[in-house]
Design a protein around this motif. Structure first.
Motif, PDB file in Angstrom:
ATOM      1  N   ASP A  79       0.850  -1.190   0.000  1.00 49.55           N
ATOM      2  CA  ASP A  79       0.000   0.000   0.000  1.00 49.55           C
ATOM      3  C   ASP A  79       0.893   1.251   0.000  1.00 49.55           C
ATOM      4  N   PRO A  80       0.789   2.101  -1.031  1.00 54.48           N
ATOM      5  CA  PRO A  80       1.667   3.272  -1.123  1.00 54.48           C
ATOM      6  C   PRO A  80       1.491   4.269   0.021  1.00 54.48           C
ATOM      7  N   ASP A  81       0.367   4.234   0.716  1.00 56.87           N
ATOM      8  CA  ASP A  81       0.175   5.125   1.865  1.00 56.87           C
ATOM      9  C   ASP A  81       0.908   4.642   3.107  1.00 56.87           C
ATOM     10  N   TYR A  82       1.462   3.450   3.041  1.00 55.69           N
ATOM     11  CA  TYR A  82       2.126   2.859   4.198  1.00 55.69           C
ATOM     12  C   TYR A  82       3.556   2.404   3.864  1.00 55.69           C
ATOM     13  N   LEU A  83       4.201   3.118   2.969  1.00 59.73           N
ATOM     14  CA  LEU A  83       5.564   2.763   2.573  1.00 59.73           C
ATOM     15  C   LEU A  83       6.563   3.052   3.687  1.00 59.73           C
ATOM     16  N   HIS A  84       7.533   2.173   3.798  1.00 57.30           N
ATOM     17  CA  HIS A  84       8.673   2.319   4.702  1.00 57.30           C
ATOM     18  C   HIS A  84       9.885   1.791   3.946  1.00 57.30           C
ATOM     19  N   GLU A  85      11.049   2.226   4.339  1.00 60.80           N
ATOM     20  CA  GLU A  85      12.300   1.743   3.748  1.00 60.80           C
ATOM     21  C   GLU A  85      12.663   0.426   4.428  1.00 60.80           C
ATOM     22  N   THR A  86      12.692  -0.659   3.667  1.00 62.12           N
ATOM     23  CA  THR A  86      13.010  -1.971   4.225  1.00 62.12           C
ATOM     24  C   THR A  86      14.500  -2.085   4.510  1.00 62.12           C
ATOM     25  N   VAL A  87      14.815  -2.588   5.689  1.00 60.42           N
ATOM     26  CA  VAL A  87      16.197  -2.912   6.033  1.00 60.42           C
ATOM     27  C   VAL A  87      16.477  -4.343   5.594  1.00 60.42           C
ATOM     28  N   PHE A  88      15.628  -5.255   6.034  1.00 57.67           N
ATOM     29  CA  PHE A  88      15.784  -6.657   5.651  1.00 57.67           C
ATOM     30  C   PHE A  88      14.514  -7.413   5.996  1.00 57.67           C
ATOM     31  N   GLU A  89      14.303  -8.486   5.287  1.00 53.39           N
ATOM     32  CA  GLU A  89      13.206  -9.384   5.625  1.00 53.39           C
ATOM     33  C   GLU A  89      13.654 -10.806   5.386  1.00 53.39           C
TER      34      GLU A  89
END
Length: 168
Positions: free
Chosen positions: A31-41
């Motif tokens: 969801d583009p309204d809930y974007l965050h920069e991912t560190v790792f998954e």
């Protein structure tokens, strides 16, 4: 603490947290309204940069499954895997940010931000005691105004410090 702070719109944030979709699930769904920069998954967990950090280098860690209670909803092996993932990210935060102290805490409730998540918040050296601990973590005291490219660079440095490689 850095002085490049902006006020937090707590009214809008509270409405979003209490009436909007689960922020972790919305983020994972793209969801583009809930974007965050991912560190790792990995298969079960995700670490991502805090969208409204109070301290530079603040990371959130969550299970990918919608889990709301650390004690009730996770069996011992799942809890241990989550804590080991959290520790690995926290050690990377310490390596990159060189904090005086690293705060680890979990917030949320059934009323808002119910998805279990942990905050990793690196306290910089030299912060006066009265501006540490809860004071340093509260959005009521403003949030950092970090450009997206700075957050992306920091996420990449954290990935490297944790030893995460694509496909690892």
């Amino acid at each position: 603490m850095p002085t490049d702070r902006q006020p937090m719109d707590l009214t809008s944030y509270t409405a979003r947290a209490c009436r909007g979709p689960c922020f972790v699930c919305a983020f994972l769904a793209g969801d583009p309204d809930y974007l965050h920069e991912t560190v790792f998954e990995d298969e079960d967990h995700i670490a991502f940069m805090d969208r409204w950090p109070t301290l530079e280098g603040k990371v959130l860690v969550a299970p990918k499954a919608h889990v709301e209670h650390a004690v009730r909803d996770l069996d011992e092996p799942a809890y241990a895997r989550l804590m080991l993932f959290l520790r690995r990210i926290a050690l990377a935060v310490e390596a990159v940010c060189d904090p005086e102290r690293t705060y680890l805490y979990s917030l949320g409730s059934q009323q808002g931000n119910a998805h279990l998540h942990w905050h990793i918040a690196p306290l910089p050296h030299g912060i006066p005691y009265e501006e540490q601990q809860f004071h340093a973590l509260m959005t009521e005291n403003g949030v950092l105004n970090l450009p997206q490219d700075r957050s992306a660079t920091l996420a990449a440095r954290l990935r490297d410090a944790a030893g995460f490689r694509p496909g690892a």
